[in-house]
Design an enzyme around this catalytic site. Structure first.
Site, mmCIF file in Angstrom:
data_model
loop_
_atom_site.group_PDB
_atom_site.id
_atom_site.type_symbol
_atom_site.label_atom_id
_atom_site.label_comp_id
_atom_site.label_asym_id
_atom_site.label_seq_id
_atom_site.Cartn_x
_atom_site.Cartn_y
_atom_site.Cartn_z
ATOM 1 N N ASP A 175 -4.895 9.549 9.284
ATOM 2 C CA ASP A 175 -3.516 9.190 9.604
ATOM 3 C C ASP A 175 -3.091 9.668 10.996
ATOM 4 O OD1 ASP A 175 -3.346 8.120 7.082
ATOM 5 O OD2 ASP A 175 -2.440 9.904 6.188
ATOM 6 N N GLU A 231 0.846 -1.188 0.000
ATOM 7 C CA GLU A 231 0.000 0.000 0.000
ATOM 8 C C GLU A 231 0.882 1.239 0.000
ATOM 9 O OE1 GLU A 231 -3.393 2.149 2.793
ATOM 10 O OE2 GLU A 231 -2.818 0.075 3.217
#
Length: 253
Positions: free
Chosen positions: A60, A49
């Site tokens: 995130d 990824e």
């Protein structure tokens, strides 16, 4: 059946642990991206990824946010990443993780056309609601790129069924409420949640967010097909510890 779905389903049917490492594209400079992909591929990654740096990465945690900022400071952009990926040869399927804003400004149709000249076989867009998938899904219909859904701990069962049925490649099961990062505490009910998703899915279910130890991998492996590991690998790469990255990836198989 799209390449990513077929590739990962074969591993699942062979009872192999599916391991997908995450890296932030360009965090160490785009000239390092090919060697990072080679390192992870040779260590046994099932797919890789690649995060696209963005100024407002809502999903995130601090480690990945910092990596994204380093990439942005190096003037890494979606355009430059795609141009680099066109030159990289790898047998390991790549999955792009990007927010909707960068690809909207790139141009959705152009974005998909450009990706088809790379080894990108999957796409994760965490801020694209299920109801708005039609903004991009018709463009993927004739491509070999899978649109991968995310399922949260709070997702109702009716919605889980819809996401599983519509998803391709694999099902990304978010293992915590919150953002990515190591040192997370997992709820006791998580195992049952993962087992339920895998029981109704004909595609591999992978647990992600906070996965950082071999013990985590072994725990999740009892209830789903594998894991996604991001912050731990991003941190090690930022410290130049490529040998530790290789050891960790190999240790989970």
């Amino acid at each position: 059946m799209k390449t990513l779905t077929k590739h990962l389903k074969t591993k699942q049917q062979n009872d192999e642990t599916i391991f997908v490492p995450y890296i932030m594209a360009g965090a160490q400079g785009l000239d390092q991206l090919e060697s990072e992909i080679s390192l992870l591929s040779e260590a046994g990654a099932s797919a890789i990824e690649l995060g696209i740096p963005f100024s407002d990465p809502v999903a995130d945690g601090p480690v990945i946010q910092a990596a994204g900022l380093r990439a942005l400071q190096k003037e890494v952009s979606l355009t430059k990443i795609i141009a680099k990926l066109k030159k990289i040869q790898t047998q390991t399927p790549l999955v792009l993780m990007t927010y909707f804003n960068p690809i909207f400004y790139f141009g959705l149709e152009t974005f998909i056309q450009e990706l088809q000249e790379t080894n990108v076989k999957g796409l994760i867009i965490p801020d694209l609601p299920f109801e708005h998938q039609e903004l991009i899904k018709p463009l993927l219909k004739e491509s070999d790129i899978a649109l991968i859904p995310l399922i949260a701990l709070t997702t109702p069962k009716k919605r889980i069924v819809e996401l599983v049925e519509a998803g391709e490649g694999f099902i990304y099961a978010v293992a915590v409420n919150g953002v990515t990062g190591v040192g997370r505490e997992y709820q006791a009910s998580l195992d049952q949640h993962l087992a339920y998703i895998q029981s109704i899915s004909d595609k591999p279910v992978l647990a992600g967010f906070g996965v950082s130890t071999k013990e985590h991998v072994e725990r999740f492996r009892r209830n789903c097909a594998g894991v996604i590991v991001g912050s731990k690998i991003v941190q090690l790469l930022s410290e130049g510890k490529t040998i530790e990255v290789e050891k960790f990836v190999k240790s989970v198989f």
